[in-house]
Structure formats: C-alpha cells, structure tokens
Write a protein that holds these residues in place. Structure first.
Motif, PDB file in Angstrom:
ATOM      1  N   GLU A 169      -2.311  -0.063  -9.949  1.00 41.04           N
ATOM      2  CA  GLU A 169      -3.651   0.045  -9.375  1.00 41.04           C
ATOM      3  C   GLU A 169      -3.800  -0.857  -8.157  1.00 41.04           C
ATOM      4  O   GLU A 169      -4.514  -0.509  -7.210  1.00 41.04           O
ATOM      5  CB  GLU A 169      -4.700  -0.300 -10.443  1.00 41.04           C
ATOM      6  CG  GLU A 169      -4.825   0.781 -11.517  1.00 41.04           C
ATOM      7  CD  GLU A 169      -5.846   0.436 -12.576  1.00 41.04           C
ATOM      8  OE1 GLU A 169      -6.223  -0.761 -12.684  1.00 41.04           O
ATOM      9  OE2 GLU A 169      -6.259   1.345 -13.321  1.00 41.04           O
ATOM     10  N   HIS A 191       8.182   0.261  -6.662  1.00 44.82           N
ATOM     11  CA  HIS A 191       7.451   0.707  -5.473  1.00 44.82           C
ATOM     12  C   HIS A 191       8.313   1.647  -4.630  1.00 44.82           C
ATOM     13  O   HIS A 191       7.838   2.692  -4.156  1.00 44.82           O
ATOM     14  CB  HIS A 191       7.023  -0.498  -4.647  1.00 44.82           C
ATOM     15  CG  HIS A 191       6.129  -0.169  -3.490  1.00 44.82           C
ATOM     16  ND1 HIS A 191       6.627   0.144  -2.242  1.00 44.82           N
ATOM     17  CD2 HIS A 191       4.779  -0.073  -3.391  1.00 44.82           C
ATOM     18  CE1 HIS A 191       5.628   0.406  -1.422  1.00 44.82           C
ATOM     19  NE2 HIS A 191       4.496   0.281  -2.094  1.00 44.82           N
ATOM     20  N   ARG A 243      -1.854   8.152  -2.348  1.00 46.96           N
ATOM     21  CA  ARG A 243      -2.399   7.781  -3.646  1.00 46.96           C
ATOM     22  C   ARG A 243      -1.875   8.765  -4.692  1.00 46.96           C
ATOM     23  O   ARG A 243      -2.018   9.968  -4.543  1.00 46.96           O
ATOM     24  CB  ARG A 243      -3.930   7.826  -3.592  1.00 46.96           C
ATOM     25  CG  ARG A 243      -4.633   7.197  -4.793  1.00 46.96           C
ATOM     26  CD  ARG A 243      -6.144   7.353  -4.627  1.00 46.96           C
ATOM     27  NE  ARG A 243      -6.876   6.667  -5.664  1.00 46.96           N
ATOM     28  CZ  ARG A 243      -7.374   5.445  -5.542  1.00 46.96           C
ATOM     29  NH1 ARG A 243      -7.204   4.785  -4.404  1.00 46.96           N
ATOM     30  NH2 ARG A 243      -8.037   4.878  -6.526  1.00 46.96           N
ATOM     31  N   ARG A 249       0.844  -1.180   0.000  1.00 51.53           N
ATOM     32  CA  ARG A 249       0.000   0.000   0.000  1.00 51.53           C
ATOM     33  C   ARG A 249       0.882   1.234   0.000  1.00 51.53           C
ATOM     34  O   ARG A 249       1.847   1.317   0.768  1.00 51.53           O
ATOM     35  CB  ARG A 249      -0.927   0.015   1.225  1.00 51.53           C
ATOM     36  CG  ARG A 249      -2.011  -1.042   1.148  1.00 51.53           C
ATOM     37  CD  ARG A 249      -2.905  -0.810  -0.056  1.00 51.53           C
ATOM     38  NE  ARG A 249      -3.867  -1.889  -0.244  1.00 51.53           N
ATOM     39  CZ  ARG A 249      -4.613  -2.025  -1.323  1.00 51.53           C
ATOM     40  NH1 ARG A 249      -4.497  -1.154  -2.310  1.00 51.53           N
ATOM     41  NH2 ARG A 249      -5.458  -3.025  -1.441  1.00 51.53           N
ATOM     42  N   TRP A 290      -1.548  -1.297  -6.052  1.00 54.47           N
ATOM     43  CA  TRP A 290      -0.925  -0.530  -4.976  1.00 54.47           C
ATOM     44  C   TRP A 290      -1.774   0.662  -4.549  1.00 54.47           C
ATOM     45  O   TRP A 290      -1.423   1.376  -3.620  1.00 54.47           O
ATOM     46  CB  TRP A 290       0.453  -0.040  -5.413  1.00 54.47           C
ATOM     47  CG  TRP A 290       1.459  -1.140  -5.544  1.00 54.47           C
ATOM     48  CD1 TRP A 290       1.400  -2.376  -4.995  1.00 54.47           C
ATOM     49  CD2 TRP A 290       2.687  -1.088  -6.282  1.00 54.47           C
ATOM     50  NE1 TRP A 290       2.507  -3.110  -5.347  1.00 54.47           N
ATOM     51  CE2 TRP A 290       3.317  -2.355  -6.129  1.00 54.47           C
ATOM     52  CE3 TRP A 290       3.315  -0.109  -7.053  1.00 54.47           C
ATOM     53  CZ2 TRP A 290       4.540  -2.643  -6.726  1.00 54.47           C
ATOM     54  CZ3 TRP A 290       4.533  -0.404  -7.644  1.00 54.47           C
ATOM     55  CH2 TRP A 290       5.139  -1.660  -7.480  1.00 54.47           C
ATOM     56  N   GLY A 291      -2.865   0.931  -5.268  1.00 51.70           N
ATOM     57  CA  GLY A 291      -3.773   1.989  -4.848  1.00 51.70           C
ATOM     58  C   GLY A 291      -3.646   3.297  -5.596  1.00 51.70           C
ATOM     59  O   GLY A 291      -4.244   4.296  -5.200  1.00 51.70           O
ATOM     60  N   HIS A 292      -2.888   3.319  -6.705  1.00 53.31           N
ATOM     61  CA  HIS A 292      -2.695   4.564  -7.446  1.00 53.31           C
ATOM     62  C   HIS A 292      -3.761   4.739  -8.528  1.00 53.31           C
ATOM     63  O   HIS A 292      -4.387   3.772  -8.972  1.00 53.31           O
ATOM     64  CB  HIS A 292      -1.304   4.590  -8.084  1.00 53.31           C
ATOM     65  CG  HIS A 292      -0.187   4.520  -7.091  1.00 53.31           C
ATOM     66  ND1 HIS A 292       0.043   5.502  -6.159  1.00 53.31           N
ATOM     67  CD2 HIS A 292       0.771   3.563  -6.870  1.00 53.31           C
ATOM     68  CE1 HIS A 292       1.092   5.177  -5.426  1.00 53.31           C
ATOM     69  NE2 HIS A 292       1.538   4.000  -5.815  1.00 53.31           N
ATOM     70  N   ASP A 293      -3.959   5.990  -8.950  1.00 57.72           N
ATOM     71  CA  ASP A 293      -4.839   6.302 -10.075  1.00 57.72           C
ATOM     72  C   ASP A 293      -3.990   6.298 -11.342  1.00 57.72           C
ATOM     73  O   ASP A 293      -3.036   7.085 -11.462  1.00 57.72           O
ATOM     74  CB  ASP A 293      -5.488   7.677  -9.891  1.00 57.72           C
ATOM     75  CG  ASP A 293      -6.413   7.713  -8.680  1.00 57.72           C
ATOM     76  OD1 ASP A 293      -7.124   6.718  -8.462  1.00 57.72           O
ATOM     77  OD2 ASP A 293      -6.418   8.726  -7.962  1.00 57.72           O
TER      78      ASP A 293
END
Length: 230
Positions: free
Chosen positions: A110, A200, A89, A85, A112-115
């Motif tokens: 995505e 990451h 973001r 995570r 990992w929570g990114h836009d």
C-alpha cells in the motif's frame, strides 16, 4: 510465552527449517517472524538478542537500535529517500495466515500505491481471488483450510486465462516444493523473507509485460482495421 530450550537459542532468529512443519498449521510457531525482525533491525544498524531460562520459563527479546540524528538520504543525492512509486496501480491479493507477515506485506504494498486485499486462509484466498479478480496474488503455501497448492490449482481451474499472476511467497524452499508449486499453477516461487527491492522489481516487470502485450494487441487491431477498410 512458553520459553525455549538452551539449544534453540543460537538459531532462534534463523529462517525455520522444513522438518515436521505441516502445511495446514493449526497453531502458531517459529516461522519467519523472528527472521523478519532481525532483518529489519539489522537494516537500521541494530542487533537482536533472545534469552530464556528454559521451557516453561518464558522468553525475553531485546532490540538495540543506534540513535540516528541526521536525515536519511540516498547515496547519490542530497534529497531524502522517498517511498517507491509503481508505474501503475495494481490490484494485489495477499494470502498469508501469519498476522505479522500479512500486515507487513500489506503495508509495504500500500505504501507503493497498490490496492491490496488480504486473506488469512486458503479458502478465503480462493474466494477473494474469484470475487475481486486481482492482477497479482501473493500466496503462502502453508495455509489452514486449504494449502497454497490447492488454492493455485483452484484459481487456474476457475479463472483460466483470466487468472492473476500467481506468486508462491513461502518458507518452503526445497527444490521439490518449488517444482510442486510450479506444477500447481504458480508463475513464480519465492522463498521468504523476500527483499522489498526484489518484490518491487517483480511487480514492475509484470507491469511492463502487460504494457508490451497491450501494445502488441493494439498494433494487431490497427492492422485488422486497415485491412478491413482497404
């Protein structure tokens, strides 16, 4: 498929060489796809094989994976592994003309929570960068319509200090190509295939840099306010 010559088979899963590969690719070809397949399979303890009777006779690829019964767990914990995570973001643009590489990278980011916004050629990537103002842009160098060098130069010219962190994510890894990428405006040059852990960490390092910059600006603002009221 079109098949493969016998002398090609021993190196078919290796990262492609730089010889006679134009930046503006009009056809698909052997690039990073098979290297990515082999890497992913080996990470799961498997192996890959390729066979072909020659040009014009098609190709056969075999993937062998071990049967896993136990739940995957982290080395130092009894808890199952969890997707990473991010600390924040981020808006990330991926400019990549290889559909498989683009899809894999988008899914990873995505997860990992990114836009994530994607573009499959240089011109579309430039348009997306100026329209969406991403914080990070992962750009291939070998792109149709406009190569990655031109995309980076155009982004810098259009956005200036508001430009995203520009990362050249490419199979072109010769020293002169790295120097050319940095001269074109890229902040970083990374040769495919990139390890997910490395990517990451790069994003997290960028996030930490932004936080540090914001803290410095905040302290400077507070100092100015005190001086103004004093």
């Amino acid at each position: 498929g079109i098949g493969m010559a016998p002398e090609t088979l021993p190196t078919i899963f290796d990262l492609f060489s730089q010889a006679d590969v134009p930046l503006a690719r009009s056809r698909g070809g052997l690039g990073i796809g098979l290297t990515l397949v082999r890497t992913l399979v080996e990470l799961h303890g498997g192996r890959t094989h390729a066979r072909s009777e020659g040009i014009g006779k098609g190709s056969e690829f075999e993937i062998v994976l071990p049967l896993v019964v136990a739940e995957m767990r982290s080395p130092d914990s009894d808890a199952p592994l969890r997707p990473k995570r991010p600390s924040a973001r981020r808006r990330i643009l991926v400019v990549e003309d290889n559909p498989d590489a683009q899809s894999a990278l988008q899914c990873l980011l995505e997860m990992w929570g990114h836009d994530v916004t994607v573009a499959d050629d240089g011109a579309a990537g430039l348009q997306a960068a100026t329209r969406d103002r991403p914080e990070i842009a992962l750009i291939d160098l070998g792109l149709p319509r406009m190569d990655g060098f031109a995309v980076a130069r155009s982004i810098r010219a259009k956005l200036g200090d508001a430009s995203p962190l520009l990362i050249a994510l490419t199979g072109y890894g010769a020293p002169e190509q790295r120097a050319q990428a940095l001269a074109a405006g890229f902040d970083l040059h990374i040769v495919k295939p990139v390890e997910p852990e490395q990517l990451h960490e790069l994003i997290e390092e960028y996030a930490a840099t932004l936080r540090s910059s914001a803290q410095v600006l905040s302290i400077a603002d507070e100092t100015r306010e005190r001086r103004g009221t004093g």
